[in-house]
Design an enzyme around this catalytic site. Structure first.
Site, mmCIF file in Angstrom:
data_model
loop_
_atom_site.group_PDB
_atom_site.id
_atom_site.type_symbol
_atom_site.label_atom_id
_atom_site.label_comp_id
_atom_site.label_asym_id
_atom_site.label_seq_id
_atom_site.Cartn_x
_atom_site.Cartn_y
_atom_site.Cartn_z
ATOM 1 N N GLY A 56 -22.265 -10.736 -30.652
ATOM 2 C CA GLY A 56 -21.575 -9.791 -30.447
ATOM 3 C C GLY A 56 -22.262 -8.862 -29.831
ATOM 4 C CG ASN A 105 -22.267 -6.388 -34.127
ATOM 5 O OD1 ASN A 105 -21.824 -5.246 -34.614
ATOM 6 N ND2 ASN A 105 -21.881 -6.795 -32.779
ATOM 7 C CB SER A 139 -15.556 -2.144 -42.193
ATOM 8 O OG SER A 139 -14.582 -1.392 -42.051
ATOM 9 C CE1 TYR A 142 -12.678 -5.834 -39.410
ATOM 10 C CE2 TYR A 142 -12.373 -3.964 -40.680
ATOM 11 C CZ TYR A 142 -13.014 -4.526 -39.571
ATOM 12 O OH TYR A 142 -14.299 -4.118 -39.025
HETATM 13 N N1 LIG Z 1 -15.493 0.138 -34.461
HETATM 14 C C1 LIG Z 1 -15.309 0.315 -35.451
HETATM 15 O O1 LIG Z 1 -14.554 1.235 -35.809
HETATM 16 C C2 LIG Z 1 -15.695 -0.380 -36.623
HETATM 17 C C3 LIG Z 1 -15.879 0.058 -37.820
HETATM 18 C C4 LIG Z 1 -16.439 -0.618 -38.815
HETATM 19 C C5 LIG Z 1 -16.906 -2.033 -38.554
HETATM 20 N N2 LIG Z 1 -17.086 -2.360 -37.358
HETATM 21 C C6 LIG Z 1 -17.629 -3.775 -37.249
HETATM 22 O O2 LIG Z 1 -18.473 -3.539 -36.242
HETATM 23 C C7 LIG Z 1 -18.643 -4.975 -35.583
HETATM 24 C C8 LIG Z 1 -18.727 -4.581 -33.933
HETATM 25 O O3 LIG Z 1 -17.488 -4.050 -33.701
HETATM 26 P P1 LIG Z 1 -17.331 -3.254 -32.343
HETATM 27 O O4 LIG Z 1 -16.578 -1.828 -32.586
HETATM 28 O O5 LIG Z 1 -18.459 -3.201 -31.503
HETATM 29 O O6 LIG Z 1 -16.336 -4.033 -31.611
HETATM 30 P P2 LIG Z 1 -15.994 -4.466 -30.120
HETATM 31 O O7 LIG Z 1 -16.535 -3.378 -29.193
HETATM 32 O O8 LIG Z 1 -14.703 -5.085 -29.911
HETATM 33 O O9 LIG Z 1 -16.971 -5.705 -29.775
HETATM 34 C C9 LIG Z 1 -17.054 -6.923 -30.389
HETATM 35 C C10 LIG Z 1 -17.978 -7.764 -30.325
HETATM 36 O O10 LIG Z 1 -17.850 -9.113 -30.771
HETATM 37 C C11 LIG Z 1 -17.789 -10.142 -30.126
HETATM 38 N N3 LIG Z 1 -16.654 -11.296 -30.629
HETATM 39 C C12 LIG Z 1 -15.362 -10.947 -30.814
HETATM 40 N N4 LIG Z 1 -14.864 -12.083 -30.869
HETATM 41 C C13 LIG Z 1 -15.732 -13.230 -31.065
HETATM 42 C C14 LIG Z 1 -15.948 -14.353 -31.158
HETATM 43 N N5 LIG Z 1 -14.674 -15.108 -31.594
HETATM 44 N N6 LIG Z 1 -17.179 -15.060 -31.204
HETATM 45 C C15 LIG Z 1 -18.230 -14.523 -30.768
HETATM 46 N N7 LIG Z 1 -18.261 -13.189 -30.420
HETATM 47 C C16 LIG Z 1 -17.062 -12.406 -30.698
HETATM 48 C C17 LIG Z 1 -17.375 -9.742 -28.681
HETATM 49 O O11 LIG Z 1 -17.839 -10.672 -27.673
HETATM 50 P P3 LIG Z 1 -17.106 -10.455 -26.241
HETATM 51 O O12 LIG Z 1 -16.572 -9.334 -25.722
HETATM 52 O O13 LIG Z 1 -18.303 -11.345 -25.377
HETATM 53 O O14 LIG Z 1 -15.992 -11.719 -26.464
HETATM 54 C C18 LIG Z 1 -17.978 -8.207 -28.807
HETATM 55 O O15 LIG Z 1 -19.385 -8.320 -28.268
HETATM 56 C C19 LIG Z 1 -17.469 -5.682 -36.076
HETATM 57 O O16 LIG Z 1 -18.096 -6.741 -36.998
HETATM 58 C C20 LIG Z 1 -16.556 -4.745 -36.676
HETATM 59 O O17 LIG Z 1 -15.924 -5.294 -37.779
HETATM 60 C C21 LIG Z 1 -16.535 -1.661 -36.193
#
Ligand SMILES: NC(=O)c1ccc[n+]([C@@H]2O[C@H](COP(=O)([O-])OP(=O)(O)OC[C@H]3O[C@@H](n4cnc5c(N)ncnc54)[C@H](OP(=O)(O)O)[C@@H]3O)[C@@H](O)[C@H]2O)c1
Length: 254
Positions: free
Chosen positions: A14, A98, A148, A161
Site C-alpha cells: 500500500g 501497511n 490502529s 475493523y
Molecule cells: N488513516 C488513518 O486514520 C489510520 C488510522 C489507523 C490505522 N490506519 C491504517 O494505516 C494503513 C494505511 O492507511 P492509509 O490511511 O494510508 O489509507 P489510504 O490512504 O486509503 O491508503 C490505503 C493503501 O492501501 C492500498 N490498498 C487498499 N486496498 C488494497 C488491496 N485490496 N490490495 C492491496 N493494496 C490495497 C491502497 O492501494 P491503491 O490505492 O493502489 O489501491 C493504498 O496504497 C491501513 O492499514 C490502515 O488500517 C490508518
C-alpha cells in the site's frame, strides 16, 4: 540519523497513497531501497517510485492485491526476481504490512460480505503474505505490521475493523515468537487518527475539530507523522525492540 540502513531494502504494501507512500518516501530518504505495492491506483504507485528514483534513491512499484491470496506465490517469485535484477540480492531486510481498507458499519448492519472483505484484506493477507515472503527476509530483519488506535479503544461503526487490528497485534507477537531463531523482529505500529483518504477521509471541519479535541497534541496526525516514525523504527537504533505495539497518535484517548 544512523547509517546502518544504507544497504537495506524495504517492501511496503500500500505504498501508492497515504501512510504507505510516506513510509516509502521516508525510507528512501534514509538510503533504503524500496519495493512498494499498489492495487487500484497503478499511476500513483508508479509516481511514488518515480519520485524516489528521481531523487537519487532506488524504488520499484509492483501490483499486489491483498484480497487475492492465490496470487501471493507468484508475487513472491516476482519480488525474488526484482531483488536479483535491481539489487543483485537474494533477500530484503524490512517488510511493512501497511495496506488496508475501512468500512464503517454498525454491528447490526454488518453483512457477511463486508465482514469477509475486511478479514481478507486487513488480516488474512498479512498472515499469508508474511508467511510467503519470510524465506526472502534476511535473518536479523524487521517486520512492522500497521494496526490502529481502534484496536485499543472503541467507536461505533468499526467493530470488525477494530477487532481485526487487535488480531494483527496478537499476530505480531506470534510471528516474533516463531521467527526469533532467525533474529527477525516483529513490531506493531498503531496510528491514531491520520489525515489521509482512508475510509473517505476525516469529514468536515467540525468533525475534524471534534477528533482533534480527543488528542492530547490537539491535532489530527498526517501521513508523515507515521512515515517518519516507521522509517526510524526500522533502523538498528531500535534493535532490542521486539513484539511491541507502539501507538503513534499524538496521545489519543489517554
Ligand atoms: N488513516 C488513518 O486514520 C489510520 C488510522 C489507523 C490505522 N490506519 C491504517 O494505516 C494503513 C494505511 O492507511 P492509509 O490511511 O494510508 O489509507 P489510504 O490512504 O486509503 O491508503 C490505503 C493503501 O492501501 C492500498 N490498498 C487498499 N486496498 C488494497 C488491496 N485490496 N490490495 C492491496 N493494496 C490495497 C491502497 O492501494 P491503491 O490505492 O493502489 O489501491 C493504498 O496504497 C491501513 O492499514 C490502515 O488500517 C490508518
Amino acid at each position: 540519523m544512523t547509517t546502518d540502513q544504507k544497504s537495506k531494502i524495504v517492501l511496503v504494501t500500500g505504498g501508492s497513497r497515504g501512510i504507505g507512500k510516506s513510509i516509502a518516501l521516508n525510507a528512501a530518504k534514509r538510503g533504503i531501497g524500496v519495493i512498494l505495492t499498489y492495487n487500484g491506483n497503478p499511476e500513483k504507485g508508479m509516481a511514488v517510485a518515480d519520485e524516489i528514483n528521481a531523487n537519487g534513491g532506488k524504488a520499484v512499484a509492483l501490483k499486489w492485491d491483498a484480497a487475492d491470496v492465490s496470487s501471493f506465490d507468484s508475487f513472491a517469485d516476482q519480488v525474488q526476481q526484482i531483488l536479483k535484477r535491481e539489487w543483485n540480492r537474494t533477500h530484503f531486510d524490512y517488510l511493512v504490512n501497511n495496506a488496508g481498507i475501512a468500512q464503517r458499519m454498525l454491528i447490526k448492519d454488518t453483512t457477511e460480505a463486508i465482514f469477509d472483505e475486511l478479514v481478507n484484506v486487513n488480516f488474512k493477507s498479512v498472515f499469508f503474505l508474511t508467511q510467503k515472503l519470510l524465506p526472502l527476509v534476511a535473518d536479523g530483519g524487521h517486520i512492522i505490521n500497521v494496526s490502529s488506535g481502534l484496536a485499543r479503544f472503541a467507536f461505533p461503526g468499526v467493530a470488525v475493523y477494530g477487532a481485526i487490528k487487535a488480531g494483527i497485534e496478537a499476530l505480531t507477537r506470534y510471528f516474533a515468537k516463531e521467527y526469533a531463531d532467525r533474529r527477525i523482529r516483529v513490531n506493531t505500529v498503531a496510528p491514531g487518527a491520520i489525515d489521509t483518504e482512508f475510509g473517505g477521509g476525516k469529514g468536515d471541519e467540525a468533525h475534524r475539530q471534534q477528533i482533534a479535541s480527543m488528542i492530547a497534541l490537539g491535532r489530527l496526525g498526517d501521513a508523515d507523522d507515521i512515515g517518519l516514525f516507521v522509517a526510524s523504527l526500522l533502523s538498528e537504533d531500535s534493535r532490542f525492540v521486539n513484539a511491541q505495539r507502539i501507538e503513534v497518535g499524538g496521545g489519543i484517548f489517554i
